[in-house]
Design a protein around this motif. Structure first.
Motif, PDB file in Angstrom:
ATOM      1  N   SER A  56       0.860  -1.215   0.023  1.00 27.09           N
ATOM      2  CA  SER A  56      -0.015  -0.027   0.090  1.00 27.09           C
ATOM      3  C   SER A  56       0.898   1.290   0.091  1.00 27.09           C
ATOM      4  O   SER A  56       1.749   1.321   0.866  1.00 27.09           O
ATOM      5  CB  SER A  56      -0.800   0.074   1.176  1.00 27.09           C
ATOM      6  OG  SER A  56      -1.243   1.427   1.662  1.00 27.09           O
ATOM      7  N   HIS A  57       0.452   1.890  -0.909  1.00 32.67           N
ATOM      8  CA  HIS A  57       1.403   3.237  -1.139  1.00 32.67           C
ATOM      9  C   HIS A  57       1.478   4.259   0.049  1.00 32.67           C
ATOM     10  O   HIS A  57       2.429   4.642   0.825  1.00 32.67           O
ATOM     11  CB  HIS A  57       1.139   4.247  -2.363  1.00 32.67           C
ATOM     12  CG  HIS A  57       1.840   5.395  -2.326  1.00 32.67           C
ATOM     13  ND1 HIS A  57       2.970   5.863  -2.185  1.00 32.67           N
ATOM     14  CD2 HIS A  57       1.174   6.625  -2.319  1.00 32.67           C
ATOM     15  CE1 HIS A  57       3.276   7.033  -2.090  1.00 32.67           C
ATOM     16  NE2 HIS A  57       2.075   7.754  -2.107  1.00 32.67           N
ATOM     17  N   VAL A  58       0.132   4.500   0.494  1.00 33.72           N
ATOM     18  CA  VAL A  58      -0.227   5.219   1.532  1.00 33.72           C
ATOM     19  C   VAL A  58       0.458   4.628   2.982  1.00 33.72           C
ATOM     20  O   VAL A  58       1.161   5.671   3.857  1.00 33.72           O
ATOM     21  CB  VAL A  58      -1.911   5.733   1.824  1.00 33.72           C
ATOM     22  CG1 VAL A  58      -1.931   6.480   2.905  1.00 33.72           C
ATOM     23  CG2 VAL A  58      -2.149   6.215   0.449  1.00 33.72           C
ATOM     24  N   ILE A 130      -2.405   7.780  -8.429  1.00 34.53           N
ATOM     25  CA  ILE A 130      -1.990   6.843  -7.336  1.00 34.53           C
ATOM     26  C   ILE A 130      -2.283   5.108  -7.929  1.00 34.53           C
ATOM     27  O   ILE A 130      -3.627   5.277  -8.087  1.00 34.53           O
ATOM     28  CB  ILE A 130      -2.430   6.989  -5.822  1.00 34.53           C
ATOM     29  CG1 ILE A 130      -1.539   8.329  -5.487  1.00 34.53           C
ATOM     30  CG2 ILE A 130      -2.177   5.763  -5.019  1.00 34.53           C
ATOM     31  CD1 ILE A 130      -1.797   8.680  -3.896  1.00 34.53           C
ATOM     32  N   GLY A 131      -1.608   4.466  -7.673  1.00 36.82           N
ATOM     33  CA  GLY A 131      -2.100   3.096  -8.153  1.00 36.82           C
ATOM     34  C   GLY A 131      -0.971   2.460  -9.092  1.00 36.82           C
ATOM     35  O   GLY A 131      -0.206   3.134  -9.590  1.00 36.82           O
ATOM     36  N   SER A 132      -1.283   1.338  -9.234  1.00 35.03           N
ATOM     37  CA  SER A 132       0.043   0.279 -10.015  1.00 35.03           C
ATOM     38  C   SER A 132      -0.841  -0.581 -10.982  1.00 35.03           C
ATOM     39  O   SER A 132      -2.026  -0.889 -10.806  1.00 35.03           O
ATOM     40  CB  SER A 132       0.760  -0.162  -8.987  1.00 35.03           C
ATOM     41  OG  SER A 132       1.831  -0.509  -9.755  1.00 35.03           O
ATOM     42  N   TRP A 133       0.023  -1.521 -11.414  1.00 36.06           N
ATOM     43  CA  TRP A 133      -0.366  -2.778 -12.210  1.00 36.06           C
ATOM     44  C   TRP A 133      -1.186  -2.375 -13.359  1.00 36.06           C
ATOM     45  O   TRP A 133      -2.141  -3.372 -13.801  1.00 36.06           O
ATOM     46  CB  TRP A 133      -1.046  -3.852 -11.369  1.00 36.06           C
ATOM     47  CG  TRP A 133      -0.274  -4.030 -10.091  1.00 36.06           C
ATOM     48  CD1 TRP A 133       1.054  -4.350 -10.046  1.00 36.06           C
ATOM     49  CD2 TRP A 133      -0.795  -4.573  -8.385  1.00 36.06           C
ATOM     50  NE1 TRP A 133       1.458  -4.699  -8.705  1.00 36.06           N
ATOM     51  CE2 TRP A 133       0.319  -4.997  -7.926  1.00 36.06           C
ATOM     52  CE3 TRP A 133      -1.890  -4.638  -8.190  1.00 36.06           C
ATOM     53  CZ2 TRP A 133       0.328  -5.241  -6.578  1.00 36.06           C
ATOM     54  CZ3 TRP A 133      -2.124  -4.962  -6.892  1.00 36.06           C
ATOM     55  CH2 TRP A 133      -0.993  -5.061  -6.094  1.00 36.06           C
ATOM     56  N   ARG A 135      -3.768  -0.719 -13.316  1.00 34.51           N
ATOM     57  CA  ARG A 135      -5.123  -0.710 -12.859  1.00 34.51           C
ATOM     58  C   ARG A 135      -5.853   0.800 -13.036  1.00 34.51           C
ATOM     59  O   ARG A 135      -5.087   1.787 -13.085  1.00 34.51           O
ATOM     60  CB  ARG A 135      -5.175  -0.927 -11.375  1.00 34.51           C
ATOM     61  CG  ARG A 135      -6.464  -1.451 -10.864  1.00 34.51           C
ATOM     62  CD  ARG A 135      -6.315  -1.711  -9.209  1.00 34.51           C
ATOM     63  NE  ARG A 135      -5.710  -1.003  -8.466  1.00 34.51           N
ATOM     64  CZ  ARG A 135      -4.581  -1.183  -7.770  1.00 34.51           C
ATOM     65  NH1 ARG A 135      -4.214  -2.408  -7.949  1.00 34.51           N
ATOM     66  NH2 ARG A 135      -4.118  -0.272  -7.331  1.00 34.51           N
TER      67      ARG A 135
ATOM     68  N   GLU B  56      -7.059   0.454  -3.679  1.00 39.01           N
ATOM     69  CA  GLU B  56      -6.422   1.345  -4.715  1.00 39.01           C
ATOM     70  C   GLU B  56      -5.166   2.068  -5.057  1.00 39.01           C
ATOM     71  O   GLU B  56      -4.616   2.356  -5.908  1.00 39.01           O
ATOM     72  CB  GLU B  56      -7.560   2.819  -4.932  1.00 39.01           C
ATOM     73  CG  GLU B  56      -8.859   2.154  -5.286  1.00 39.01           C
ATOM     74  CD  GLU B  56      -9.883   3.232  -5.510  1.00 39.01           C
ATOM     75  OE1 GLU B  56      -9.569   4.201  -5.631  1.00 39.01           O
ATOM     76  OE2 GLU B  56     -11.085   3.006  -5.707  1.00 39.01           O
ATOM     77  N   ASP B  57      -4.517   2.031  -3.535  1.00 34.29           N
ATOM     78  CA  ASP B  57      -3.107   2.587  -3.626  1.00 34.29           C
ATOM     79  C   ASP B  57      -2.096   1.132  -3.664  1.00 34.29           C
ATOM     80  O   ASP B  57      -0.973   1.430  -3.479  1.00 34.29           O
ATOM     81  CB  ASP B  57      -3.005   3.468  -2.552  1.00 34.29           C
ATOM     82  CG  ASP B  57      -3.129   2.544  -1.147  1.00 34.29           C
ATOM     83  OD1 ASP B  57      -3.608   1.506  -1.082  1.00 34.29           O
ATOM     84  OD2 ASP B  57      -2.360   3.028  -0.201  1.00 34.29           O
TER      85      ASP B  57
END
Lengths: 280, 60
Positions: A56-58, A130-133, A135, B56-57
């Motif tokens: 999770s980035h956050v 924000i987000g990856s893959w 998506r 989502e992140d």
């Protein structure tokens, strides 16, 4: 030197890193951050260096900052994590330092987004910041498609109201993923888009093959890694008629796809880099 | 590799967990496909809790 691998979902990568640390006789421990808490006012840490590997980035951004607050060196640092985790901030950093990157605009409303897309021309790409893959990344062929995608964004989510739009770059059916560790390239692969998808993410079924890069291309990728602050990074680039363009730098790089098709040990390079960072 | 079995709370099937599992590792029920995260208690006991859904992140 004590190393902590901090994570929130254990993937193969984290297990490989732990195995490698043990093989190198590094005093290493695992920290599932979901079951931990951090004393932000204590300024003391059991670890000299932390590999921040949250999915999770956050969560990862705040975990990195918490460890830094307690005095540990963190790979990647909270600042690198902040830049890489937000596509807009990364684009600004790359463009400011003259790294070729796709033409990109940001808008803060549906109306602004349509204006930005019209300015770029079609086809174009709309991405979440924000987000990856891959998506929620959408390729829009014309204005009608763009309007449909833009209107599907949820008004109640502040991040959904950041419209990051980019020119669609014509490239071969592959892109290049380069894993940079410090000032070295640990691995470089082509990621081929799977049948029926224009995206190349390995998470979407993109196939990996070792990539051949010229000296100039390698320099470009290393510079891209430097301008976001350096560390353990996944630099994504595309081959175009005008040369290579860098479209993304990932701050919590997944490497099992690259490790399976390239020589050399990516985990070993990462552990070695973490230990060097701790000594600085 | 030795394994322990924990009951799947969704379908009652047996979820196999390697004995050298690391906290936070994801294991799945072969019968119904439910995903669980391994929690290791202070006494070394192995428990399962439903794995977090993709956020989502999430990503690289």
């Amino acid at each position: 030197m004590r190393l902590t691998i901090a994570y929130d979902r254990l993937r193969l990568e984290e297990k490989l890193l732990l195995e490698e640390a043990k093989a190198m006789n590094v005093e290493a421990s695992m920290e599932d951050v979901k079951t931990a808490s951090f004393d932000l006012t204590a300024a003391e840490c059991r670890s000299d260096v932390v590999l921040q590997r949250c999915i999770s980035h956050v969560r990862g951004l705040h975990v990195a900052a918490a460890y830094e607050g307690m005095g540990a060196r963190v790979v990647n640092s909270s600042e690198v994590t902040r830049l890489c985790g937000d596509k807009m901030l990364a684009t600004i950093a790359l463009a400011r330092e003259g790294i070729p990157t796709p033409r990109t605009r940001i808008a803060f409303s549906a109306e602004g987004a349509m204006q930005a897309l019209d300015g770029l021309g079609y086809p174009a790409v709309i991405k979440p910041v924000i987000g990856s893959w891959g998506r929620l990344v959408a390729k829009v062929r014309d204005r009608d498609e763009a309007q449909t995608v833009i209107e599907s964004r949820r008004a109640e989510d502040p991040y959904d109201q950041l419209f990051y739009v980019q020119e669609y770059v014509r490239r071969p059916p592959r892109d290049v993923r380069v894993i940079v560790v410090g000032d070295r390239i640990a691995a470089a692969i082509y990621r081929y888009q799977p049948d029926g998808d224009w995206r190349t993410n390995v998470a979407r079924g993109g196939k990996a093959e070792p990539a051949k890069m010229s000296g100039e291309e390698q320099e470009l990728v290393l510079k891209a890694a430097r301008v976001v602050g350096g560390g353990v990074l996944g630099v994504d680039a595309m081959e175009t008629e005008k040369g290579m363009v860098v479209h993304e730098v990932n701050g919590t790089v997944e490497f099992k796809g690259a490790a399976s098709v390239t020589p050399g040990s990516i985990p070993k390079e990462i552990i070695r880099y973490a230990m060097e960072t701790a000594k600085r | 590799m030795k394994k322990v079995e924990v009951e799947c709370e969704q379908c009652g099937g047996q979820v196999q967990v390697p004995k050298d599992v690391i906290a936070g590792e994801i294991v799945g029920c072969k019968d119904c496909g439910s995903e669980y995260e391994v929690v290791i208690g202070a006494q070394g006991t192995i428990e399962l809790k439903s794995a977090e859904q993709v956020g989502e992140d999430w990503g690289e």
